[in-house]
Motif scaffolding. Structure first.
Motif, PDB file in Angstrom:
ATOM      1  N   GLY A  67       0.818  -1.217   0.000  1.00  0.00           N
ATOM      2  CA  GLY A  67       0.000   0.000   0.000  1.00  0.00           C
ATOM      3  C   GLY A  67       0.842   1.254   0.000  1.00  0.00           C
ATOM      4  N   ILE A  68       1.878   1.277   0.820  1.00  0.00           N
ATOM      5  CA  ILE A  68       2.754   2.451   0.887  1.00  0.00           C
ATOM      6  C   ILE A  68       3.500   2.638  -0.442  1.00  0.00           C
ATOM      7  CG2 ILE A  68       4.858   3.375   1.951  1.00  0.00           C
ATOM      8  CD1 ILE A  68       3.801   2.231   4.620  1.00  0.00           C
ATOM      9  N   GLY A  69       4.019   1.550  -0.991  1.00  0.00           N
ATOM     10  CA  GLY A  69       4.723   1.646  -2.272  1.00  0.00           C
ATOM     11  C   GLY A  69       3.827   2.174  -3.381  1.00  0.00           C
ATOM     12  N   ALA A  70       2.606   1.654  -3.465  1.00  0.00           N
ATOM     13  CA  ALA A  70       1.669   2.100  -4.500  1.00  0.00           C
ATOM     14  C   ALA A  70       1.299   3.571  -4.305  1.00  0.00           C
ATOM     15  CB  ALA A  70       0.419   1.229  -4.491  1.00  0.00           C
ATOM     16  N   ALA A  71       1.037   3.964  -3.062  1.00  0.00           N
ATOM     17  CA  ALA A  71       0.664   5.355  -2.784  1.00  0.00           C
ATOM     18  C   ALA A  71       1.821   6.303  -3.093  1.00  0.00           C
ATOM     19  CB  ALA A  71       0.221   5.501  -1.327  1.00  0.00           C
ATOM     20  N   LEU A  72       3.040   5.899  -2.759  1.00  0.00           N
ATOM     21  CA  LEU A  72       4.196   6.746  -3.061  1.00  0.00           C
ATOM     22  C   LEU A  72       4.405   6.897  -4.568  1.00  0.00           C
ATOM     23  CD1 LEU A  72       6.779   5.650  -0.346  1.00  0.00           C
ATOM     24  CD2 LEU A  72       5.447   7.770  -0.428  1.00  0.00           C
ATOM     25  N   GLY A  73       4.196   5.812  -5.311  1.00  0.00           N
ATOM     26  CA  GLY A  73       4.314   5.885  -6.769  1.00  0.00           C
ATOM     27  C   GLY A  73       3.320   6.861  -7.367  1.00  0.00           C
ATOM     28  N   ASP A  74       2.077   6.813  -6.904  1.00  0.00           N
ATOM     29  CA  ASP A  74       1.068   7.755  -7.392  1.00  0.00           C
ATOM     30  C   ASP A  74       1.357   9.174  -6.923  1.00  0.00           C
ATOM     31  OD1 ASP A  74      -0.256   5.831  -8.790  1.00  0.00           O
ATOM     32  OD2 ASP A  74      -2.133   6.001  -7.685  1.00  0.00           O
ATOM     33  N   TRP A  75       1.874   9.316  -5.715  1.00  0.00           N
ATOM     34  CA  TRP A  75       2.201  10.630  -5.183  1.00  0.00           C
ATOM     35  C   TRP A  75       3.269  11.295  -6.056  1.00  0.00           C
ATOM     36  CZ3 TRP A  75       3.167  11.278   0.770  1.00  0.00           C
ATOM     37  CH2 TRP A  75       3.213  12.634   1.095  1.00  0.00           C
ATOM     38  N   VAL A 153      -6.286  -0.801  -0.539  1.00  0.00           N
ATOM     39  CA  VAL A 153      -7.271  -1.766  -1.061  1.00  0.00           C
ATOM     40  C   VAL A 153      -6.664  -2.561  -2.217  1.00  0.00           C
ATOM     41  CG1 VAL A 153      -9.510  -1.990  -2.234  1.00  0.00           C
ATOM     42  CG2 VAL A 153      -9.266  -0.431  -0.289  1.00  0.00           C
ATOM     43  N   TRP A 154      -5.971  -1.879  -3.116  1.00  0.00           N
ATOM     44  CA  TRP A 154      -5.338  -2.531  -4.263  1.00  0.00           C
ATOM     45  C   TRP A 154      -4.297  -3.561  -3.816  1.00  0.00           C
ATOM     46  CZ3 TRP A 154      -0.163  -2.010  -5.967  1.00  0.00           C
ATOM     47  CH2 TRP A 154       0.097  -2.488  -7.259  1.00  0.00           C
ATOM     48  N   SER A 155      -3.463  -3.170  -2.870  1.00  0.00           N
ATOM     49  CA  SER A 155      -2.434  -4.075  -2.351  1.00  0.00           C
ATOM     50  C   SER A 155      -3.071  -5.318  -1.734  1.00  0.00           C
ATOM     51  CB  SER A 155      -1.573  -3.335  -1.328  1.00  0.00           C
ATOM     52  OG  SER A 155      -0.637  -4.190  -0.737  1.00  0.00           O
ATOM     53  N   ALA A 156      -4.086  -5.109  -0.921  1.00  0.00           N
ATOM     54  CA  ALA A 156      -4.777  -6.246  -0.300  1.00  0.00           C
ATOM     55  C   ALA A 156      -5.413  -7.147  -1.352  1.00  0.00           C
ATOM     56  CB  ALA A 156      -5.839  -5.743   0.683  1.00  0.00           C
ATOM     57  N   ALA A 157      -6.035  -6.543  -2.356  1.00  0.00           N
ATOM     58  CA  ALA A 157      -6.705  -7.337  -3.391  1.00  0.00           C
ATOM     59  C   ALA A 157      -5.714  -8.232  -4.141  1.00  0.00           C
ATOM     60  CB  ALA A 157      -7.430  -6.412  -4.370  1.00  0.00           C
ATOM     61  N   LEU A 158      -4.575  -7.681  -4.547  1.00  0.00           N
ATOM     62  CA  LEU A 158      -3.589  -8.490  -5.278  1.00  0.00           C
ATOM     63  C   LEU A 158      -2.997  -9.590  -4.405  1.00  0.00           C
ATOM     64  CD1 LEU A 158      -1.602  -5.871  -7.378  1.00  0.00           C
ATOM     65  CD2 LEU A 158      -3.273  -7.529  -8.176  1.00  0.00           C
ATOM     66  N   LEU A 159      -2.624  -9.221  -3.180  1.00  0.00           N
ATOM     67  CA  LEU A 159      -2.005 -10.212  -2.298  1.00  0.00           C
ATOM     68  C   LEU A 159      -2.996 -11.299  -1.887  1.00  0.00           C
ATOM     69  CD1 LEU A 159       0.096  -7.770  -0.115  1.00  0.00           C
ATOM     70  CD2 LEU A 159       0.964  -9.351  -1.856  1.00  0.00           C
ATOM     71  N   LEU A 160      -4.232 -10.917  -1.584  1.00  0.00           N
ATOM     72  CA  LEU A 160      -5.235 -11.915  -1.205  1.00  0.00           C
ATOM     73  C   LEU A 160      -5.622 -12.798  -2.386  1.00  0.00           C
ATOM     74  CD1 LEU A 160      -7.437  -9.793   1.201  1.00  0.00           C
ATOM     75  CD2 LEU A 160      -5.889 -11.673   1.810  1.00  0.00           C
ATOM     76  N   PHE A 161      -5.686 -12.209  -3.577  1.00  0.00           N
ATOM     77  CA  PHE A 161      -5.945 -13.013  -4.772  1.00  0.00           C
ATOM     78  C   PHE A 161      -4.858 -14.066  -4.934  1.00  0.00           C
ATOM     79  CE2 PHE A 161      -5.431 -13.648  -9.417  1.00  0.00           C
ATOM     80  CZ  PHE A 161      -6.649 -14.268  -9.656  1.00  0.00           C
ATOM     81  N   GLY A 162      -3.614 -13.646  -4.789  1.00  0.00           N
ATOM     82  CA  GLY A 162      -2.501 -14.599  -4.863  1.00  0.00           C
ATOM     83  C   GLY A 162      -2.574 -15.642  -3.771  1.00  0.00           C
ATOM     84  N   ASP A 163      -2.941 -15.223  -2.565  1.00  0.00           N
ATOM     85  CA  ASP A 163      -3.054 -16.157  -1.444  1.00  0.00           C
ATOM     86  C   ASP A 163      -4.126 -17.206  -1.724  1.00  0.00           C
ATOM     87  OD1 ASP A 163      -2.574 -17.264   1.107  1.00  0.00           O
ATOM     88  OD2 ASP A 163      -4.100 -15.981   2.011  1.00  0.00           O
TER      89      ASP A 163
END
Length: 176
Positions: A67-75, A153-163
């Protein structure tokens, strides 16, 4: 790309302490304008998510890192668009894909702040929406709230999908 995702997943399986930092860097790159167009990392994030249940990697630090990585990229993308408005379209690779920025602009103008959340989940928009939000001066705090919430939310969705995929594969392996 598939080989990259497998190699990275193998590395994380062997060096679990690197899971969160690797996910942070991948999510940052996946969300950063220009870079995400060249190296989509979502497959590697899903593959690492598959390791969470299978190898005992803790979900929470990996999720927060993503989540932090994605938010920093968009920032950074928002800041870049805000700072270099009219010059952005002339920078490679956007100069080679001139349709991306107008699509991002139309999307931001039509949907406003929710465009940040929606755009996070659609590949080509993921790179251009924060950039367009900066170019067209979406209010800073409105952008940041949508940015950080959608990134988590995006981070959780990708990681949970993989899980879930990993658990299904593990179950099938035992059954067969």
């Amino acid at each position: 790309m598939e080989d990259f995702a497998h190699a990275l997943a193998d590395f994380v399986r062997e060096h679990q302490t690197w899971a969160a930092p690797i996910v942070l860097v991948l999510a940052f790159g996946e969300s950063l304008a220009f870079i995400s167009l060249l190296i989509p990392a979502w497959g590697a994030l899903v593959a690492i998510g598959a390791l969470i249940g299978a190898s005992g990697i803790s979900f929470w630090p990996v999720w927060i890192a993503g989540g932090i990585g994605a938010a920093l990229g968009d920032w950074v993308s928002y800041w870049f668009g805000f700072k270099y408005k009219e010059h952005v379209a002339q920078i490679w690779p956007l100069s080679r894909y001139p349709e991306i920025l107008p699509r991002g602009e139309a999307f931001v103008k039509k949907w406003g702040v929710p465009s940040i959340f929606i755009g996070r989940f659609f590949g080509p928009l993921r790179a251009s929406v924060p950039l367009a939000a900066g170019i067209f001066e979406m209010p800073y705090w409105s952008f940041q709230v949508a940015n950080f919430v959608s990134a988590l939310v995006w981070s959780a969705a990708l990681l949970l999908f993989g899980d879930v995929i990993g658990q299904i594969a593990e179950w099938l392996w035992r059954v067969v």
